[in-house]
Design an enzyme around this catalytic site. Structure first.
Site, PDB file in Angstrom:
ATOM      1  CB  SER A 169       7.030  -6.504  -0.645  1.00  0.00           C
ATOM      2  OG  SER A 169       7.419  -5.801  -1.861  1.00  0.00           O
ATOM      3  CB  THR A 170      11.121  -4.105   0.583  1.00  0.00           C
ATOM      4  OG1 THR A 170      10.496  -3.657  -0.810  1.00  0.00           O
ATOM      5  CG2 THR A 170      12.763  -3.688   0.440  1.00  0.00           C
ATOM      6  CG  HIS A 196       5.109  -7.911  -3.740  1.00  0.00           C
ATOM      7  ND1 HIS A 196       4.810  -6.741  -2.872  1.00  0.00           N
ATOM      8  CD2 HIS A 196       4.094  -8.270  -3.715  1.00  0.00           C
ATOM      9  CE1 HIS A 196       3.609  -6.498  -2.739  1.00  0.00           C
ATOM     10  NE2 HIS A 196       2.952  -7.797  -3.364  1.00  0.00           N
ATOM     11  CG  MET A 286       8.089   0.747  -0.557  1.00  0.00           C
ATOM     12  SD  MET A 286       9.626   1.186  -1.126  1.00  0.00           S
ATOM     13  CE  MET A 286      10.796   0.831  -0.239  1.00  0.00           C
ATOM     14  CG  ASP A 289      -0.205  -6.358  -1.805  1.00  0.00           C
ATOM     15  OD1 ASP A 289      -1.461  -6.374  -1.876  1.00  0.00           O
ATOM     16  OD2 ASP A 289       0.556  -7.355  -2.185  1.00  0.00           O
TER      17      ASP A 289
END
Length: 350
Positions: A169-170, A196, A286, A289
């Site tokens: 993600s991030t 993401h 972050m 998940d």
């Protein structure tokens, strides 16, 4: 701090930010040069960065800010322009944390959603520490998770890995470029990937990744068969699953843990279909998940890896996996690809 050369868009962003009581605008500038000249005095918690700027563009401005005054940066880009998408992805590689869609007129049907996403990203990314808390060192390399181990089935010697699933993600794009880019052109497994990112950017992200790694990269299509040596990216706002006979499934079922695509959905499908023949890797991001899905993979006997805190931009998703003892190995970014390759071709015992 807002960096945007278009007066109309700058005023629109100022209006959007001004409506959110949790955000305060400390500066609005029209060029990268102005941003670099004033960032030390303004000391913003987060920067909203246009990518198509006159003079020094947003990519170079991002590079210089991260080198001289490390600050969380959110790229605000036009998702339909190929050149803007390429610059945006390279800005993520240079240190920007996320990319969001540029707003259009307040009368546009999607305005409220875009405005809300911009404010959400600015608030969240303002909290991300962009300075490394500790250097990458051998004392951290290869440390495995603490806590009670999950019940797992030990892989049998005949369980040759058949699929690699990776999620982030991030901070994910540069991390994915590093890991996937370290795999050789003759890598034998299909690589299924969840990142993401806003749906509007997924085609551009896949095209960018395709240009920086040796393996061919494309957005996954429902019903296609996953082939070795290819990377399949989950499409925007859709789950990616591994189905029977290595057929890929694209689903519009409900978000899981607030995410679609969700890493946990992908990992759980690999646990079901590949069992101990799967390899799961959970990188920076972050939230949580992927942790539960990685745990399912480990319980099925798969090889599971979480990125170590020393290299993760945001130690959220990997930390959740560590807490659950879902990762057999916890490794800094530069050691993950080698670990994957050794899992496929173990070194013979002396």
């Amino acid at each position: 701090m807002l960096v945007e050369d278009s007066l109309v868009v700058r005023q629109l962003l100022m209006h959007i930010i001004g409506r959110d009581p949790r955000l305060e605008l400390v500066a609005a500038v029209a060029s990268g040069e102005e941003a670099l000249e004033t960032i030390a005095a303004n000391r913003p918690d987060v920067v909203s960065m246009d990518i198509r700027l006159p003079g020094i563009d947003g990519l170079e401005t991002t590079r210089r800010i991260m080198a001289e005054h490390p600050t969380p940066i959110v790229v605000v880009a036009d998702a339909v322009e190929d050149s803007s998408l390429r610059i945006s992805m390279n800005a993520l590689r240079a240190g920007a944390l996320s990319v969001v869609e540029k707003p259009v007129a307040t009368t546009h049907a999607g305005y409220d959603a875009v405005a809300g996403e911009i404010c959400t990203q600015l608030r969240i990314m303002a909290q991300v520490p962009v300075i490394r808390r500790r250097p990458i060192g051998t004392e951290w390399a290869g440390r495995v998770s603490a806590g009670a181990p999950a019940p797992v089935r030990a892989p049998a010697p005949s369980d040759q890995p058949s699929v690699l699933a990776i999620a982030a993600s991030t901070g994910g794009p540069p991390a994915l470029a590093r890991v996937v880019g370290s795999l050789p052109e003759n890598f034998p497994l299909p690589v299924l990937l969840v990142q993401h990112m806003g749906a509007a950017f997924m085609e551009g992200f896949a095209a960018w990744l395709n240009g920086v790694v040796p393996l061919p990269v494309s957005v996954a299509r429902d019903g296609e068969r996953a082939e070795g040596g290819r990377v399949y990216v989950a499409p925007g706002d859709r789950h990616l699953e591994l189905g029977t006979n290595d057929v890929l499934r694209i689903l519009d079922s409900a978000p899981v843990g607030g995410q679609r695509p969700a890493a946990t959905v992908l990992f759980r499908s690999v646990a079901r279909q590949a069992g101990s023949r799967g390899i799961g890797v959970l990188l920076t991001g972050m939230g949580e998940d992927g942790a539960l899905g990685l745990l399912d993979m480990r319980r099925a006997g798969a090889t599971t890896v979480a990125e170590h805190e020393s290299t993760a931009v945001v130690y959220g998703m990997p930390a959740a996996a560590v807490r659950l003892a879902a990762a057999r190995s916890v490794l800094p970014l530069d050691r993950i690809a080698g670990h994957v390759l050794r899992s496929i071709n173990p070194e013979p015992a002396p």
